[in-house]
Design a protein around this motif. Structure first.
Motif, PDB file in Angstrom:
ATOM      1  N   SER A 151       0.834  -1.209   0.000  1.00 36.91           N
ATOM      2  CA  SER A 151       0.000   0.000   0.000  1.00 36.91           C
ATOM      3  C   SER A 151       0.870   1.261   0.000  1.00 36.91           C
ATOM      4  O   SER A 151       0.515   2.247  -0.635  1.00 36.91           O
ATOM      5  CB  SER A 151      -0.948  -0.007   1.200  1.00 36.91           C
ATOM      6  OG  SER A 151      -0.227  -0.120   2.395  1.00 36.91           O
ATOM      7  N   LEU A 152       2.031   1.225   0.693  1.00 38.28           N
ATOM      8  CA  LEU A 152       2.903   2.403   0.692  1.00 38.28           C
ATOM      9  C   LEU A 152       3.499   2.617  -0.698  1.00 38.28           C
ATOM     10  O   LEU A 152       3.603   3.747  -1.183  1.00 38.28           O
ATOM     11  CB  LEU A 152       4.028   2.237   1.718  1.00 38.28           C
ATOM     12  CG  LEU A 152       3.597   2.134   3.180  1.00 38.28           C
ATOM     13  CD1 LEU A 152       4.818   2.084   4.089  1.00 38.28           C
ATOM     14  CD2 LEU A 152       2.710   3.303   3.581  1.00 38.28           C
ATOM     15  N   ASN A 154       2.106   1.708  -3.470  1.00 39.05           N
ATOM     16  CA  ASN A 154       1.022   2.199  -4.323  1.00 39.05           C
ATOM     17  C   ASN A 154       0.753   3.689  -4.120  1.00 39.05           C
ATOM     18  O   ASN A 154       0.411   4.386  -5.064  1.00 39.05           O
ATOM     19  CB  ASN A 154      -0.261   1.413  -4.045  1.00 39.05           C
ATOM     20  CG  ASN A 154      -0.273   0.091  -4.800  1.00 39.05           C
ATOM     21  OD1 ASN A 154       0.476  -0.090  -5.744  1.00 39.05           O
ATOM     22  ND2 ASN A 154      -1.107  -0.834  -4.360  1.00 39.05           N
ATOM     23  N   VAL A 155       0.902   4.165  -2.878  1.00 34.35           N
ATOM     24  CA  VAL A 155       0.729   5.601  -2.636  1.00 34.35           C
ATOM     25  C   VAL A 155       1.710   6.366  -3.514  1.00 34.35           C
ATOM     26  O   VAL A 155       1.339   7.317  -4.217  1.00 34.35           O
ATOM     27  CB  VAL A 155       0.960   5.959  -1.147  1.00 34.35           C
ATOM     28  CG1 VAL A 155       0.993   7.467  -0.958  1.00 34.35           C
ATOM     29  CG2 VAL A 155      -0.122   5.352  -0.280  1.00 34.35           C
ATOM     30  N   LEU A 157       3.199   5.361  -6.262  1.00 39.72           N
ATOM     31  CA  LEU A 157       2.849   5.226  -7.682  1.00 39.72           C
ATOM     32  C   LEU A 157       1.697   6.155  -8.034  1.00 39.72           C
ATOM     33  O   LEU A 157       1.688   6.782  -9.090  1.00 39.72           O
ATOM     34  CB  LEU A 157       2.451   3.775  -8.002  1.00 39.72           C
ATOM     35  CG  LEU A 157       3.567   2.737  -7.898  1.00 39.72           C
ATOM     36  CD1 LEU A 157       3.011   1.347  -8.158  1.00 39.72           C
ATOM     37  CD2 LEU A 157       4.686   3.054  -8.880  1.00 39.72           C
ATOM     38  N   SER A 158       0.718   6.259  -7.107  1.00 39.52           N
ATOM     39  CA  SER A 158      -0.465   7.063  -7.423  1.00 39.52           C
ATOM     40  C   SER A 158      -0.114   8.554  -7.530  1.00 39.52           C
ATOM     41  O   SER A 158      -0.833   9.305  -8.152  1.00 39.52           O
ATOM     42  CB  SER A 158      -1.578   6.830  -6.403  1.00 39.52           C
ATOM     43  OG  SER A 158      -1.317   7.526  -5.216  1.00 39.52           O
ATOM     44  N   TYR A 159       1.011   8.966  -6.907  1.00 37.26           N
ATOM     45  CA  TYR A 159       1.427  10.367  -7.052  1.00 37.26           C
ATOM     46  C   TYR A 159       2.476  10.535  -8.143  1.00 37.26           C
ATOM     47  O   TYR A 159       3.126  11.582  -8.225  1.00 37.26           O
ATOM     48  CB  TYR A 159       1.983  10.910  -5.733  1.00 37.26           C
ATOM     49  CG  TYR A 159       0.917  11.037  -4.671  1.00 37.26           C
ATOM     50  CD1 TYR A 159      -0.201  11.827  -4.887  1.00 37.26           C
ATOM     51  CD2 TYR A 159       1.030  10.375  -3.461  1.00 37.26           C
ATOM     52  CE1 TYR A 159      -1.180  11.940  -3.932  1.00 37.26           C
ATOM     53  CE2 TYR A 159       0.045  10.485  -2.490  1.00 37.26           C
ATOM     54  CZ  TYR A 159      -1.059  11.262  -2.744  1.00 37.26           C
ATOM     55  OH  TYR A 159      -2.018  11.366  -1.795  1.00 37.26           O
ATOM     56  N   ASN A 160       2.664   9.483  -8.955  1.00 42.24           N
ATOM     57  CA  ASN A 160       3.618   9.574 -10.060  1.00 42.24           C
ATOM     58  C   ASN A 160       5.016   9.978  -9.599  1.00 42.24           C
ATOM     59  O   ASN A 160       5.657  10.831 -10.220  1.00 42.24           O
ATOM     60  CB  ASN A 160       3.131  10.592 -11.097  1.00 42.24           C
ATOM     61  CG  ASN A 160       2.298   9.927 -12.166  1.00 42.24           C
ATOM     62  OD1 ASN A 160       2.615   8.835 -12.618  1.00 42.24           O
ATOM     63  ND2 ASN A 160       1.217  10.576 -12.545  1.00 42.24           N
ATOM     64  N   LEU A 161       5.509   9.397  -8.502  1.00 43.76           N
ATOM     65  CA  LEU A 161       6.846   9.746  -8.032  1.00 43.76           C
ATOM     66  C   LEU A 161       7.901   9.259  -9.024  1.00 43.76           C
ATOM     67  O   LEU A 161       7.699   8.262  -9.705  1.00 43.76           O
ATOM     68  CB  LEU A 161       7.136   9.079  -6.681  1.00 43.76           C
ATOM     69  CG  LEU A 161       6.276   9.435  -5.484  1.00 43.76           C
ATOM     70  CD1 LEU A 161       6.973   8.996  -4.206  1.00 43.76           C
ATOM     71  CD2 LEU A 161       5.986  10.912  -5.419  1.00 43.76           C
ATOM     72  N   GLN A 165      12.578   9.357  -6.064  1.00 44.59           N
ATOM     73  CA  GLN A 165      11.668   9.771  -4.977  1.00 44.59           C
ATOM     74  C   GLN A 165      11.027   8.547  -4.330  1.00 44.59           C
ATOM     75  O   GLN A 165      10.912   8.456  -3.115  1.00 44.59           O
ATOM     76  CB  GLN A 165      10.562  10.671  -5.515  1.00 44.59           C
ATOM     77  CG  GLN A 165      11.007  12.093  -5.798  1.00 44.59           C
ATOM     78  CD  GLN A 165       9.884  12.910  -6.406  1.00 44.59           C
ATOM     79  OE1 GLN A 165       9.071  12.397  -7.187  1.00 44.59           O
ATOM     80  NE2 GLN A 165       9.817  14.180  -6.070  1.00 44.59           N
ATOM     81  N   ILE A 170       9.976   6.712   0.174  1.00 46.63           N
ATOM     82  CA  ILE A 170       9.090   5.655   0.651  1.00 46.63           C
ATOM     83  C   ILE A 170       9.835   4.367   1.003  1.00 46.63           C
ATOM     84  O   ILE A 170       9.846   3.947   2.155  1.00 46.63           O
ATOM     85  CB  ILE A 170       7.969   5.372  -0.376  1.00 46.63           C
ATOM     86  CG1 ILE A 170       7.098   6.619  -0.498  1.00 46.63           C
ATOM     87  CG2 ILE A 170       7.125   4.168   0.056  1.00 46.63           C
ATOM     88  CD1 ILE A 170       5.957   6.508  -1.457  1.00 46.63           C
TER      89      ILE A 170
ATOM     90  N   PHE B  97      -6.464   4.281  -0.116  1.00 49.73           N
ATOM     91  CA  PHE B  97      -6.345   2.826  -0.142  1.00 49.73           C
ATOM     92  C   PHE B  97      -7.022   2.192   1.063  1.00 49.73           C
ATOM     93  O   PHE B  97      -7.183   2.803   2.106  1.00 49.73           O
ATOM     94  CB  PHE B  97      -4.872   2.429  -0.167  1.00 49.73           C
ATOM     95  CG  PHE B  97      -4.181   2.890  -1.416  1.00 49.73           C
ATOM     96  CD1 PHE B  97      -4.122   2.080  -2.520  1.00 49.73           C
ATOM     97  CD2 PHE B  97      -3.616   4.158  -1.482  1.00 49.73           C
ATOM     98  CE1 PHE B  97      -3.498   2.514  -3.682  1.00 49.73           C
ATOM     99  CE2 PHE B  97      -2.995   4.603  -2.626  1.00 49.73           C
ATOM    100  CZ  PHE B  97      -2.936   3.771  -3.740  1.00 49.73           C
ATOM    101  N   TRP B 105       6.727   7.110   9.633  1.00 53.58           N
ATOM    102  CA  TRP B 105       7.873   7.925  10.046  1.00 53.58           C
ATOM    103  C   TRP B 105       7.639   9.418   9.843  1.00 53.58           C
ATOM    104  O   TRP B 105       8.520  10.229  10.075  1.00 53.58           O
ATOM    105  CB  TRP B 105       9.128   7.481   9.285  1.00 53.58           C
ATOM    106  CG  TRP B 105       9.004   7.600   7.799  1.00 53.58           C
ATOM    107  CD1 TRP B 105       9.340   8.686   7.042  1.00 53.58           C
ATOM    108  CD2 TRP B 105       8.502   6.612   6.899  1.00 53.58           C
ATOM    109  NE1 TRP B 105       9.065   8.425   5.721  1.00 53.58           N
ATOM    110  CE2 TRP B 105       8.563   7.166   5.590  1.00 53.58           C
ATOM    111  CE3 TRP B 105       8.007   5.319   7.054  1.00 53.58           C
ATOM    112  CZ2 TRP B 105       8.145   6.464   4.466  1.00 53.58           C
ATOM    113  CZ3 TRP B 105       7.600   4.624   5.924  1.00 53.58           C
ATOM    114  CH2 TRP B 105       7.671   5.190   4.657  1.00 53.58           C
TER     115      TRP B 105
END
Lengths: 251, 283
Positions: A151-152, A154-155, A157-161, A165, A170, B97, B105
């Motif tokens: 899930s982290l 995916n977060v 990916l969802s912000y197009n990092l 980055q 992450i 999600f 952190w």
């Protein structure tokens, strides 16, 4: 039973004091053998002599700086190799079992090889500590990065990092607790080997002093020096814990 | 009809739709053969509309979520956002999600400011924006806390604020309250209603909770169990602005019963299949 109001540190010291007192008493009563275990009071009493006659402070500094050098090397190289294996999957598949095998091997037995390469010097000692501590850091870094919650990721990916980055914001911070488990393990191995090799090749700081004192059958001195070995590891681990909390706040 | 007229007509129908899902099919290869997770799904969500997708476990709801979010590829059909066919995460879409997704952190403030931070927004500016949305989800006073110090419901609100701070035109939520207890879920539902009324955001919620779907939505899309298809689309005729009181109304109960009627068959089919699967694996 609750010991309300008494700080834990005081209870810790009191416990150690009590145990030492009991050991002292058993030795004085002859229930423990003074030829095997020195009197705790004699150990405490030998501190002054060790500082004055055996250059304990210089030796402490020497072992301390060897330990620091090995720790930095183990951490930097180990974490970098772990990241490399994570990024290049084929490398991880090819080498992970070998790294795990090295982690379990008694690397200290290879000290003659290091003597040939680096000579009877601090370099040999640091190199031995480094080699002994490397494997767990690599393995735990890889494990930590592989175990980052989907899930982290995916977060991110969802912000197009960007990939960098994604890694630095992450994956790496998420892996820090596991990486530090590896670093702690690695430093334990590194320290044991460091002192062991000092002892074996009779060179350097505290390990050599323990060797000397043992040859002279100065039991009190041996135990007193071991106390300083413990001090080195306590300082290193306290610093490590600080660093972890600074790098990765919030548990 | 000449081609240009057809194009014009299409453009008109698409104009008000923010999100168009057109014939999306997704197949997975598994050890037990190919599974069609989503089968020829088509629907659209209009600007400012709140739509829920409801279906039994394993009907491909989360696959739809991942497709719309641009996190998976390799599907047939197309998804367009404001007319653009997506090929990856679209900047107009914000995702919340199901699983824990706050960064342990980072403080609440830095969690919420994260999307702005990675876009290079200055610290003072991004913190100001983050504070605004933290306030909106009702977490003011917790800015400097870490997620581990918050409850599950509070952490999910942090995740929602983090998605809102980016000001996405479309909000996608995948069972954001699934891990929470029923009461917290209803209260958070109220919060989501208020936020949506303020921001007028197009929202698509994936859920398996019927009350949640009825409480929040303008329309509810009911999915069939594997392969996931659109079974029926139910218009929720409850007045807006809605408050928590709507849950007790007769119309609410009717909608819940109506949806359950459609869903029951799918849910029992899902249950039977997963039991059969377990039996096969055992044998």
């Amino acid at each position: 039973m609750r010991l309300a109001g008494i700080p834990p540190l005081a209870i810790g010291f009191a416990t150690v004091g009590l145990v030492l007192g009991v050991v002292e008493l058993l030795l004085l009563l002859g229930l423990l053998n003074q030829f095997v275990i020195p009197l705790p009071s004699a150990v405490l009493g030998s501190f002054g002599r060790l500082f004055a006659e055996e250059q304990l402070l210089e030796r402490l500094m020497m072992t301390g700086s060897e330990a620091l050098a090995a720790s930095v090397l183990v951490s930097v190289v180990g974490i970098s190799l772990g990241v490399l294996l994570y990024k290049v999957r084929i490398l991880a598949l090819a080498t992970e079992p070998w790294v795990a095998a090295v982690a379990a091997a008694p690397v200290v037995l290879a000290y003659p090889l290091f003597l040939v390469i680096f000579g009877r010097s601090a370099a040999t000692i640091i190199a031995m500590g480094f080699v002994a501590g490397l494997a767990p850091v690599i393995l735990k870094t890889l494990e930590g990065l592989k175990g980052v919650r989907k899930s982290l990721i995916n977060v991110g990916l969802s912000y197009n990092l960007t990939p960098s980055q994604q890694f630095w914001k992450i994956e790496f911070p998420a892996a820090i607790p596991t990486i530090f488990v590896g670093v702690r393990l690695g430093l334990v191995f590194a320290l044991i080997n460091l002192i062991g090799v000092e002892f074996l090749i009779n060179f350097g700081g505290l390990g050599q002093l323990i060797n000397d004192l043992a040859e002279r059958y100065d039991l009190a001195g041996v135990f007193a020096t071991i106390v300083f070995v413990i001090l080195v590891s306590v300082v290193i681990f306290a610093a490590l814990e600080r660093m972890e909390r600074w790098l990765r706040p919030g548990r | 009809m000449p081609a240009s007229a057809a194009k014009l007509r299409l453009a008109e129908t698409v104009k008000e739709a923010d999100l168009v899902i057109d014939g999306v099919t997704m197949r997975f290869e598994t050890r037990e053969g190919a599974i069609t997770a989503v089968d020829d799904m088509s629907f659209s969500v209009e600007r400012g509309e709140f739509v829920s997708i409801i279906g039994p476990s394993g009907c491909g709801k989360s696959t739809v979520f991942n497709i719309l979010g641009g996190l998976v590829r390799g599907y047939e059909g197309k998804v367009s956002v404001g007319g653009d066919v997506i090929s990856g995460p679209h900047p107009s879409i914000g995702m919340v999600f199901q699983e824990e997704s706050t960064f342990p952190w980072r403080t609440v403030l830095d969690n919420v400011a994260f999307p702005l931070e990675v876009k290079g927004v200055r610290k003072a500016e991004r913190h100001e924006a983050a504070r605004h949305f933290i306030d909106m989800v009702g977490l003011n006073g917790f800015e400097q806390r870490y997620p581990a110090e918050l409850s599950g419901g509070m952490r999910q609100r942090v995740a929602i604020a983090r998605t809102l701070v980016f000001e996405p035109k479309i909000l996608l939520m995948d069972e954001p309250f699934a891990a929470l207890d029923e009461q917290t879920r209803l209260l958070l539902g109220d919060k989501v209603l208020k936020i949506q009324e303020t921001l007028k955001q197009t929202t698509l919620l994936i859920t398996h909770n019927i009350t949640e779907a009825v409480q929040l939505s303008d329309r509810v899309i009911i999915m069939t169990f594997r392969p996931g298809k659109v079974k029926r689309i139910v218009d929720i005729r409850l007045p807006r602005p809605r408050t928590g009181d709507v849950v007790g109304s007769e119309a609410f109960g009717r909608h819940v019963a109506e949806i359950w009627n459609d869903l029951r068959e799918e849910a029992s089919r899902g249950m039977a299949e997963s039991e059969a699967g377990a039996r096969r694996r055992k044998g």
